[in-house]
Design a protein around this motif. Structure first.
Motif, mmCIF file in Angstrom:
data_model
loop_
_atom_site.group_PDB
_atom_site.id
_atom_site.type_symbol
_atom_site.label_atom_id
_atom_site.label_comp_id
_atom_site.label_asym_id
_atom_site.label_seq_id
_atom_site.Cartn_x
_atom_site.Cartn_y
_atom_site.Cartn_z
ATOM 1 N N ASP A 184 -0.645 15.403 -22.153
ATOM 2 C CA ASP A 184 0.716 15.572 -21.666
ATOM 3 C C ASP A 184 1.035 17.057 -21.811
ATOM 4 O O ASP A 184 0.503 17.730 -22.686
ATOM 5 C CB ASP A 184 1.682 14.719 -22.475
ATOM 6 N N ILE A 185 1.890 17.579 -20.947
ATOM 7 C CA ILE A 185 2.117 19.025 -20.879
ATOM 8 C C ILE A 185 3.555 19.382 -21.259
ATOM 9 O O ILE A 185 4.505 18.761 -20.779
ATOM 10 C CB ILE A 185 1.825 19.552 -19.454
ATOM 11 N N ILE A 186 3.688 20.391 -22.118
ATOM 12 C CA ILE A 186 4.971 21.001 -22.438
ATOM 13 C C ILE A 186 4.865 22.463 -22.035
ATOM 14 O O ILE A 186 3.921 23.147 -22.425
ATOM 15 C CB ILE A 186 5.306 20.901 -23.932
ATOM 16 N N ALA A 187 5.815 22.944 -21.244
ATOM 17 C CA ALA A 187 5.799 24.336 -20.801
ATOM 18 C C ALA A 187 7.088 25.023 -21.232
ATOM 19 O O ALA A 187 8.164 24.432 -21.178
ATOM 20 C CB ALA A 187 5.651 24.406 -19.289
ATOM 21 N N ILE A 188 6.958 26.272 -21.685
ATOM 22 C CA ILE A 188 8.106 27.049 -22.136
ATOM 23 C C ILE A 188 8.155 28.348 -21.341
ATOM 24 O O ILE A 188 7.166 29.066 -21.260
ATOM 25 C CB ILE A 188 7.997 27.366 -23.638
ATOM 26 N N SER A 189 9.321 28.627 -20.759
ATOM 27 C CA SER A 189 9.517 29.840 -19.968
ATOM 28 C C SER A 189 11.013 30.114 -19.871
ATOM 29 O O SER A 189 11.816 29.174 -19.907
ATOM 30 C CB SER A 189 8.929 29.655 -18.575
ATOM 31 N N THR A 234 12.678 24.944 -15.525
ATOM 32 C CA THR A 234 13.620 23.852 -15.321
ATOM 33 C C THR A 234 13.133 22.654 -16.133
ATOM 34 O O THR A 234 11.944 22.550 -16.437
ATOM 35 C CB THR A 234 13.722 23.462 -13.841
ATOM 36 N N ALA A 235 14.034 21.756 -16.477
ATOM 37 C CA ALA A 235 13.673 20.605 -17.302
ATOM 38 C C ALA A 235 12.594 19.745 -16.654
ATOM 39 O O ALA A 235 11.713 19.215 -17.332
ATOM 40 C CB ALA A 235 14.903 19.765 -17.605
ATOM 41 N N ASP A 236 12.636 19.615 -15.318
ATOM 42 C CA ASP A 236 11.639 18.773 -14.653
ATOM 43 C C ASP A 236 10.349 19.522 -14.333
ATOM 44 O O ASP A 236 9.369 18.938 -13.913
ATOM 45 C CB ASP A 236 12.213 18.133 -13.391
ATOM 46 N N GLY A 237 10.342 20.835 -14.529
ATOM 47 C CA GLY A 237 9.132 21.624 -14.329
ATOM 48 C C GLY A 237 8.836 21.996 -12.897
ATOM 49 O O GLY A 237 7.800 22.590 -12.618
ATOM 50 N N GLY A 238 9.732 21.617 -11.979
ATOM 51 C CA GLY A 238 9.524 21.974 -10.582
ATOM 52 C C GLY A 238 8.195 21.462 -10.043
ATOM 53 O O GLY A 238 7.791 20.331 -10.317
ATOM 54 N N VAL A 281 1.798 17.475 -12.472
ATOM 55 C CA VAL A 281 1.341 16.868 -13.727
ATOM 56 C C VAL A 281 1.654 15.374 -13.717
ATOM 57 O O VAL A 281 0.804 14.546 -14.042
ATOM 58 C CB VAL A 281 1.977 17.563 -14.952
ATOM 59 N N ARG A 282 2.871 15.011 -13.330
ATOM 60 C CA ARG A 282 3.246 13.591 -13.274
ATOM 61 C C ARG A 282 2.425 12.834 -12.242
ATOM 62 O O ARG A 282 2.094 11.665 -12.453
ATOM 63 C CB ARG A 282 4.746 13.455 -13.011
ATOM 64 N N ALA A 283 2.034 13.491 -11.159
ATOM 65 C CA ALA A 283 1.185 12.843 -10.143
ATOM 66 C C ALA A 283 -0.190 12.499 -10.722
ATOM 67 O O ALA A 283 -0.859 11.591 -10.231
ATOM 68 C CB ALA A 283 1.030 13.741 -8.921
ATOM 69 N N LEU A 284 -0.593 13.217 -11.774
ATOM 70 C CA LEU A 284 -1.864 12.922 -12.450
ATOM 71 C C LEU A 284 -1.698 11.840 -13.517
ATOM 72 O O LEU A 284 -2.631 11.524 -14.241
ATOM 73 C CB LEU A 284 -2.435 14.199 -13.086
ATOM 74 N N GLY A 285 -0.473 11.292 -13.628
ATOM 75 C CA GLY A 285 -0.229 10.213 -14.575
ATOM 76 C C GLY A 285 0.112 10.679 -15.987
ATOM 77 O O GLY A 285 0.098 9.889 -16.917
ATOM 78 N N ARG A 286 0.456 11.947 -16.139
ATOM 79 C CA ARG A 286 0.796 12.495 -17.454
ATOM 80 C C ARG A 286 2.287 12.820 -17.493
ATOM 81 O O ARG A 286 2.949 12.850 -16.457
ATOM 82 C CB ARG A 286 -0.015 13.767 -17.755
ATOM 83 N N THR A 287 2.803 13.088 -18.664
ATOM 84 C CA THR A 287 4.208 13.480 -18.772
ATOM 85 C C THR A 287 4.316 14.996 -18.837
ATOM 86 O O THR A 287 3.374 15.681 -19.236
ATOM 87 C CB THR A 287 4.881 12.866 -20.017
ATOM 88 N N PHE A 288 5.477 15.493 -18.434
ATOM 89 C CA PHE A 288 5.739 16.926 -18.444
ATOM 90 C C PHE A 288 7.117 17.173 -19.018
ATOM 91 O O PHE A 288 8.077 16.512 -18.640
ATOM 92 C CB PHE A 288 5.675 17.500 -17.026
ATOM 93 N N GLN A 289 7.218 18.123 -19.937
ATOM 94 C CA GLN A 289 8.510 18.543 -20.491
ATOM 95 C C GLN A 289 8.632 20.038 -20.287
ATOM 96 O O GLN A 289 7.765 20.804 -20.727
ATOM 97 C CB GLN A 289 8.561 18.220 -21.979
ATOM 98 N N GLY A 290 9.681 20.466 -19.600
ATOM 99 C CA GLY A 290 9.945 21.882 -19.413
ATOM 100 C C GLY A 290 11.051 22.330 -20.356
ATOM 101 O O GLY A 290 12.052 21.647 -20.508
#
Length: 61
Positions: free
Chosen positions: A19-24, A28-32, A38-47
């Motif tokens: 699962d991916i967490i990105a900081i910048s 944006t919260a949804d990660g654009g 990432v979600r299309a690959l079946g994983r979660t994403f937190q921006g």
């Protein structure tokens, strides 16, 4: 488990099951687009929007 990286590192990690967490500062919260991929690959994403050069923005209150 070793992960072979070709393309963006987030993609290799998500394909390996992470699962991916990105900081910048501009995140944006949804990660654009990246979050969507990432979600299309079946994983979660937190921006998380954070200016990491500002110590007060990254330290707990």
């Amino acid at each position: 488990m070793p992960v072979a990286v070709s393309g963006p590192p987030w993609r290799a990690l998500a394909e390996a099951g992470a699962d991916i967490i990105a900081i910048s500062a501009s995140m944006t919260a949804d990660g654009g687009d990246v979050g969507e991929r990432v979600r299309a690959l079946g994983r979660t994403f937190q921006g998380i929007a954070c200016y990491v050069s500002d110590r007060s923005a990254i330290q707990p209150p």
